[in-house]
Design a protein around this motif. Structure first.
Motif, PDB file in Angstrom:
ATOM      1  N   ASP A  22       0.849  -1.303   0.311  1.00 50.29           N
ATOM      2  CA  ASP A  22       0.081  -0.105  -0.055  1.00 50.29           C
ATOM      3  C   ASP A  22       0.881   1.386  -0.055  1.00 50.29           C
ATOM      4  O   ASP A  22       0.391   2.344  -0.582  1.00 50.29           O
ATOM      5  N   ASP A  38       5.821   1.970  -4.276  1.00 52.50           N
ATOM      6  CA  ASP A  38       5.729   2.333  -5.603  1.00 52.50           C
ATOM      7  C   ASP A  38       7.016   1.699  -6.434  1.00 52.50           C
ATOM      8  O   ASP A  38       7.767   1.029  -5.839  1.00 52.50           O
ATOM      9  N   ARG A  95       6.365  -2.293  -5.609  1.00 49.23           N
ATOM     10  CA  ARG A  95       4.913  -2.196  -5.503  1.00 49.23           C
ATOM     11  C   ARG A  95       4.633  -3.438  -6.253  1.00 49.23           C
ATOM     12  O   ARG A  95       3.754  -4.182  -6.084  1.00 49.23           O
ATOM     13  N   GLN A 142       2.591  -6.910  -5.200  1.00 48.99           N
ATOM     14  CA  GLN A 142       1.389  -7.024  -5.716  1.00 48.99           C
ATOM     15  C   GLN A 142       1.531  -8.561  -6.263  1.00 48.99           C
ATOM     16  O   GLN A 142       0.396  -9.284  -5.983  1.00 48.99           O
ATOM     17  N   ASP A 162      -3.663  -1.564  -4.798  1.00 47.03           N
ATOM     18  CA  ASP A 162      -4.356  -0.499  -4.220  1.00 47.03           C
ATOM     19  C   ASP A 162      -5.514  -1.148  -3.628  1.00 47.03           C
ATOM     20  O   ASP A 162      -6.373  -0.455  -2.890  1.00 47.03           O
ATOM     21  N   GLU A 163      -5.696  -2.290  -3.378  1.00 43.20           N
ATOM     22  CA  GLU A 163      -6.862  -2.840  -2.645  1.00 43.20           C
ATOM     23  C   GLU A 163      -6.179  -3.624  -1.439  1.00 43.20           C
ATOM     24  O   GLU A 163      -6.838  -4.097  -0.678  1.00 43.20           O
TER      25      GLU A 163
END
Length: 404
Positions: free
Chosen positions: A45, A48, A52, A56, A64-65
């Motif tokens: 979260d 970047d 990120r 993920q 983003d979830e």
């Protein structure tokens, strides 16, 4: 719990299982992806760039979830009967945290790191011990003035059996435990559906469901001699999550039906089927350095250099340590398991990109003129010429040599 989150955590569990054990393993292990996954989600979260993306991929859901999913998962875990779930965040007082990231954290401990190793160690260890009812006594993280932030989770499960085992001595006749005097456990019941056989990469695996009296159960998995532990575990995970079919002991034919499983017909005074279980008690502790498998958990870039977490803090941070301490105990009356997972983040200077550029050198080493010009209008306010510069009065002052 949200099905997509459950599936994502289970996939991580299966990948971890496949990578954490091999056929040559001589020591037992215990781990929990459910304790690690929320921490990876909170890191994602605030990340970047490559970090990120990697986090993920390890999570199996969009970054983003992730924070919302982590909160929901931890809330759901803490609602399971017999299970405690907790999170904690400790940060240096001078570390600015992004308000948006902090607001999305799950409810839990918020405390300050002092930078003093002894003080912080005592506080973190006390949290780990209290949140796991003493099963894990130490927080698995480095402490000291170089640690800026610690993010941790704790899970503690306490089950009592729906039907307790009786304890007796066991002396296996074959295999690596041959002739050892073991603490054996035995129980007899009338539920053959609790025993299943599934077929995985290393052949058949027999699964035994041991129901807990509250909201959780334990499954024991037995593969063929020589089967890779990772294959047995991943087969079991696939079966209990519904991804792999199996046959129950009431469906299988008479004879040797699976690893450790023999089916026959016997005389009995009652009409119900008879299931006799003989197993052994165990008490396992394991320590996992998650950065040794950084690519599995999406931590490769996050640990390589600082600056991947602008969503957490404007200060460039890197994952300096990621570890899990876990314990599991299986005995006549029930099952206990606990784990503390902790991520330590260190401060680092931003890496400035290096480029090849043109350089201009200008040496003023003879009489020169000057102009004073108004910037807005271009008006020359003063003009001059210098033929006698000031002399150096302090001979110890360092100077540049203006000669070619």
């Amino acid at each position: 719990m949200d099905n997509s989150t459950v599936e994502a955590v289970n996939r991580l569990t299966a990948r971890w299982a496949a990578r954490s054990t091999d056929a040559r393993a001589t020591e037992g292990t215990v781990f929990t992806a459910a304790g690690l996954w929320p921490l990876l989600a909170l890191l994602a979260d605030g990340a970047d760039g490559p970090a990120r993306t990697e986090l993920q991929e390890a999570l199996g859901i969009p970054a983003d979830e992730a924070a919302g999913a982590a909160r929901e998962l931890l809330t759901a875990l803490d609602g399971v009967r017999g299970l405690r779930a907790a999170t904690g965040l400790w940060a240096r007082r001078d570390l600015p945290l992004e308000a948006a990231w902090s607001a999305r954290l799950p409810a839990g401990t918020r405390a300050t790191l002092t930078g003093d190793e002894d003080t912080d160690r005592k506080a973190l260890d006390a949290w780990a011990s209290e949140r796991t009812d003493g099963l894990v006594e130490k927080m698995p993280v480095e402490v000291g003035p170089h640690v800026e932030l610690v993010l941790a989770s704790a899970l503690a499960l306490h089950l009592t059996w729906e039907q307790p085992f009786s304890e007796r001595q066991a002396r296996p006749a074959h295999g690596p435990w041959r002739e050892r005097r073991l603490r054996g456990l035995a129980v007899t019941h009338a539920f053959p559906r609790r025993i299943r056989v599934a077929r995985g990469p290393s052949g058949p695996v027999t699964l035994l469901l041991v129901p807990g009296a509250l909201g959780a159960d334990v499954h024991l998995l037995l593969g063929e001699p020589g089967a890779a532990p990772g294959d047995v575990l991943t087969t079991g995970i696939a079966e209990v999550t519904g991804a792999l079919s199996s046959s129950t002991a009431e469906e299988l034919p008479i004879g040797a039906a699976g690893p450790g499983l023999s089916l026959s017909t016997v005389d009995s005074t009652r009409p119900e089927p008879v299931v006799r279980i003989c197993t052994v008690a165990f008490d396992i502790r394991a320590e996992h350095d998650l950065l040794q498998r950084a690519e599995l958990f999406g931590l490769t870039s996050a640990a390589a250099r600082p600056g991947h977490f602008p969503g957490i803090s404007a200060v460039p941070l890197a994952v300096g340590s990621a570890r899990q301490s876990a314990v599991a105990r299986f005995h006549a009356e029930g099952f206990e398991a606990a784990a503390v997972t902790a991520v330590g983040m260190f401060r680092g200077a931003r890496v400035v990109p290096k480029h090849r550029v043109r350089q201009a050198a200008f040496d003023v080493d003879r009489p020169f003129g000057f102009l004073a010009v108004d910037r807005e209008s271009g008006l020359v306010l003063f003009a001059g010429w210098v033929t006698d510069p000031d002399t150096l009065t302090d001979p110890d002052t360092p100077t540049d040599t203006l000669t070619r």
